[in-house]
Design a protein around this motif. Sequence first.
Motif, mmCIF file in Angstrom:
data_model
loop_
_atom_site.group_PDB
_atom_site.id
_atom_site.type_symbol
_atom_site.label_atom_id
_atom_site.label_comp_id
_atom_site.label_asym_id
_atom_site.label_seq_id
_atom_site.Cartn_x
_atom_site.Cartn_y
_atom_site.Cartn_z
ATOM 1 N N PHE A 1 1.188 -0.941 -0.098
ATOM 2 C CA PHE A 1 -0.050 0.276 0.061
ATOM 3 C C PHE A 1 0.594 1.205 0.225
ATOM 4 O O PHE A 1 0.009 2.366 0.008
ATOM 5 C CB PHE A 1 -0.975 0.148 1.138
ATOM 6 C CG PHE A 1 -2.340 -0.592 1.601
ATOM 7 C CD1 PHE A 1 -2.685 -0.720 -0.211
ATOM 8 C CD2 PHE A 1 -2.304 -2.434 2.013
ATOM 9 C CE1 PHE A 1 -4.021 -1.589 0.468
ATOM 10 C CE2 PHE A 1 -2.524 -2.989 1.891
ATOM 11 C CZ PHE A 1 -3.989 -2.991 0.742
ATOM 12 N N GLY A 2 2.226 1.310 0.270
ATOM 13 C CA GLY A 2 3.118 2.385 0.010
ATOM 14 C C GLY A 2 2.027 3.092 1.361
ATOM 15 O O GLY A 2 2.568 4.367 1.329
ATOM 16 N N VAL A 3 2.161 2.701 2.461
ATOM 17 C CA VAL A 3 2.181 3.018 3.580
ATOM 18 C C VAL A 3 2.896 3.083 4.575
ATOM 19 O O VAL A 3 4.349 2.111 4.533
ATOM 20 C CB VAL A 3 1.160 2.268 4.169
ATOM 21 C CG1 VAL A 3 1.053 3.185 5.664
ATOM 22 C CG2 VAL A 3 -0.639 3.108 3.995
ATOM 23 N N HIS A 4 4.064 3.851 5.346
ATOM 24 C CA HIS A 4 4.900 3.466 5.875
ATOM 25 C C HIS A 4 4.428 2.575 7.289
ATOM 26 O O HIS A 4 3.731 2.853 7.897
ATOM 27 C CB HIS A 4 5.632 4.936 6.787
ATOM 28 C CG HIS A 4 6.589 4.775 7.459
ATOM 29 N ND1 HIS A 4 7.241 5.021 8.755
ATOM 30 C CD2 HIS A 4 8.058 5.762 7.202
ATOM 31 C CE1 HIS A 4 7.837 4.730 9.000
ATOM 32 N NE2 HIS A 4 8.932 5.051 8.430
ATOM 33 N N ALA A 5 5.827 2.252 7.208
ATOM 34 C CA ALA A 5 5.602 0.584 8.140
ATOM 35 C C ALA A 5 5.120 1.659 9.816
ATOM 36 O O ALA A 5 4.433 0.241 10.094
ATOM 37 C CB ALA A 5 7.189 -0.593 8.452
ATOM 38 N N PHE B 1 -11.653 2.876 12.058
ATOM 39 C CA PHE B 1 -10.031 3.359 12.474
ATOM 40 C C PHE B 1 -9.610 3.234 11.853
ATOM 41 O O PHE B 1 -8.755 4.011 11.737
ATOM 42 C CB PHE B 1 -9.616 2.245 13.655
ATOM 43 C CG PHE B 1 -8.304 2.772 13.838
ATOM 44 C CD1 PHE B 1 -8.024 3.436 14.580
ATOM 45 C CD2 PHE B 1 -7.321 1.734 13.180
ATOM 46 C CE1 PHE B 1 -6.934 3.547 15.107
ATOM 47 C CE2 PHE B 1 -6.247 1.641 13.981
ATOM 48 C CZ PHE B 1 -5.642 2.559 14.938
ATOM 49 N N ILE B 2 -9.453 2.366 10.549
ATOM 50 C CA ILE B 2 -7.838 2.664 9.529
ATOM 51 C C ILE B 2 -8.688 4.034 8.842
ATOM 52 O O ILE B 2 -7.237 4.612 8.395
ATOM 53 C CB ILE B 2 -8.248 1.473 8.658
ATOM 54 C CG1 ILE B 2 -7.964 0.125 8.733
ATOM 55 C CG2 ILE B 2 -7.772 2.149 6.972
ATOM 56 C CD1 ILE B 2 -8.130 -1.238 8.685
ATOM 57 N N ALA B 3 -9.728 4.014 8.366
ATOM 58 C CA ALA B 3 -9.938 5.913 7.331
ATOM 59 C C ALA B 3 -9.726 6.522 8.539
ATOM 60 O O ALA B 3 -8.932 7.805 8.196
ATOM 61 C CB ALA B 3 -11.700 6.139 7.513
ATOM 62 N N ILE C 1 -7.181 9.211 5.293
ATOM 63 C CA ILE C 1 -8.110 8.607 3.707
ATOM 64 C C ILE C 1 -9.644 8.236 3.980
ATOM 65 O O ILE C 1 -10.723 8.154 5.011
ATOM 66 C CB ILE C 1 -7.155 7.119 2.983
ATOM 67 C CG1 ILE C 1 -7.644 5.731 4.090
ATOM 68 C CG2 ILE C 1 -5.980 7.188 3.505
ATOM 69 C CD1 ILE C 1 -6.857 4.701 4.248
ATOM 70 N N GLY C 2 -10.490 8.404 2.735
ATOM 71 C CA GLY C 2 -11.727 7.573 2.972
ATOM 72 C C GLY C 2 -11.610 6.393 2.798
ATOM 73 O O GLY C 2 -11.121 5.167 3.049
ATOM 74 N N TRP D 1 -13.659 4.232 1.150
ATOM 75 C CA TRP D 1 -13.439 4.000 0.223
ATOM 76 C C TRP D 1 -11.942 3.004 0.278
ATOM 77 O O TRP D 1 -11.711 2.259 0.067
ATOM 78 C CB TRP D 1 -13.370 4.109 -1.215
ATOM 79 C CG TRP D 1 -13.869 3.359 -2.945
ATOM 80 C CD1 TRP D 1 -12.140 3.329 -3.346
ATOM 81 C CD2 TRP D 1 -14.315 2.267 -2.636
ATOM 82 N NE1 TRP D 1 -12.254 1.889 -4.138
ATOM 83 C CE2 TRP D 1 -14.125 1.862 -3.701
ATOM 84 C CE3 TRP D 1 -15.444 1.503 -2.333
ATOM 85 C CZ2 TRP D 1 -14.614 0.854 -3.904
ATOM 86 C CZ3 TRP D 1 -16.117 0.523 -2.559
ATOM 87 C CH2 TRP D 1 -15.713 -0.241 -3.685
ATOM 88 N N GLN D 2 -11.342 3.828 0.356
ATOM 89 C CA GLN D 2 -9.806 3.336 0.267
ATOM 90 C C GLN D 2 -9.774 2.509 1.855
ATOM 91 O O GLN D 2 -9.021 1.409 1.187
ATOM 92 C CB GLN D 2 -8.862 4.349 0.336
ATOM 93 C CG GLN D 2 -8.422 5.897 -0.811
ATOM 94 C CD GLN D 2 -7.853 6.793 -0.432
ATOM 95 O OE1 GLN D 2 -7.914 7.489 0.695
ATOM 96 N NE2 GLN D 2 -6.991 7.485 -1.188
ATOM 97 N N ALA D 3 -10.240 3.162 2.835
ATOM 98 C CA ALA D 3 -10.026 2.076 3.736
ATOM 99 C C ALA D 3 -10.603 0.760 3.900
ATOM 100 O O ALA D 3 -10.053 -0.304 3.912
ATOM 101 C CB ALA D 3 -10.746 2.848 5.059
ATOM 102 N N LEU D 4 -11.725 0.660 3.047
ATOM 103 C CA LEU D 4 -12.620 -0.824 2.721
ATOM 104 C C LEU D 4 -11.487 -1.767 1.580
ATOM 105 O O LEU D 4 -11.497 -2.544 2.527
ATOM 106 C CB LEU D 4 -13.607 -0.068 1.566
ATOM 107 C CG LEU D 4 -14.469 -1.892 1.477
ATOM 108 C CD1 LEU D 4 -14.890 -2.331 2.539
ATOM 109 C CD2 LEU D 4 -15.990 -1.470 0.422
ATOM 110 N N VAL D 5 -10.876 -0.755 0.985
ATOM 111 C CA VAL D 5 -9.758 -1.301 -0.138
ATOM 112 C C VAL D 5 -9.233 -1.699 0.761
ATOM 113 O O VAL D 5 -8.479 -3.469 0.878
ATOM 114 C CB VAL D 5 -9.214 -0.691 -1.006
ATOM 115 C CG1 VAL D 5 -8.678 -1.447 -2.160
ATOM 116 C CG2 VAL D 5 -10.422 -0.236 -2.228
#
Length: 139
Positions: free
Chosen positions: A30-34, A95-97, A102-103, A105-109
């Motif tokens: 996801f290209g998110v910082h670890a 929580f993720i969103a 992030i939105g 939809w992105q959190a759902l993905v």
Amino acid sequence: MRTTRDRIRHALSFEIIGILLVVPLGAMGFGVHAADLGVVAVVSATVATLWNFLYNLMFDRLMKRWAGTVHKTLPVRVLHTLLFEGGLLLFTLPFIALYLGIGLWQALVMDVAFVLFYLVYAFVFNWTYDKVFPLPKNV
């Protein structure tokens, strides 16, 4: 049925191994910082641990009442896993969103990707756990 001690061992080992696998894979995917993904994973794992304990306790009690046993067939294992992950999704998506900014939809993905990973992981882990720590034959 499993003892409380066994359920705690099961839930903790499931989450620790899962975090060790999902943080590096998710950060790359996801290209998110670890570190950010690590926070999401630890919070999600904490929620999942509590959900795991409660869900499995409820599921086993219902199985014992309806089927007279807690031994799971392959179709019951698949149903067990799908219901667990669906319930967990309801807790973790907001929580993720919010945490990652992030939105929904992105959190759902992202959450669906985690669910797909954990569907396979949960099936393999639980099957292996039952082989390593089998239930007594008279349960």
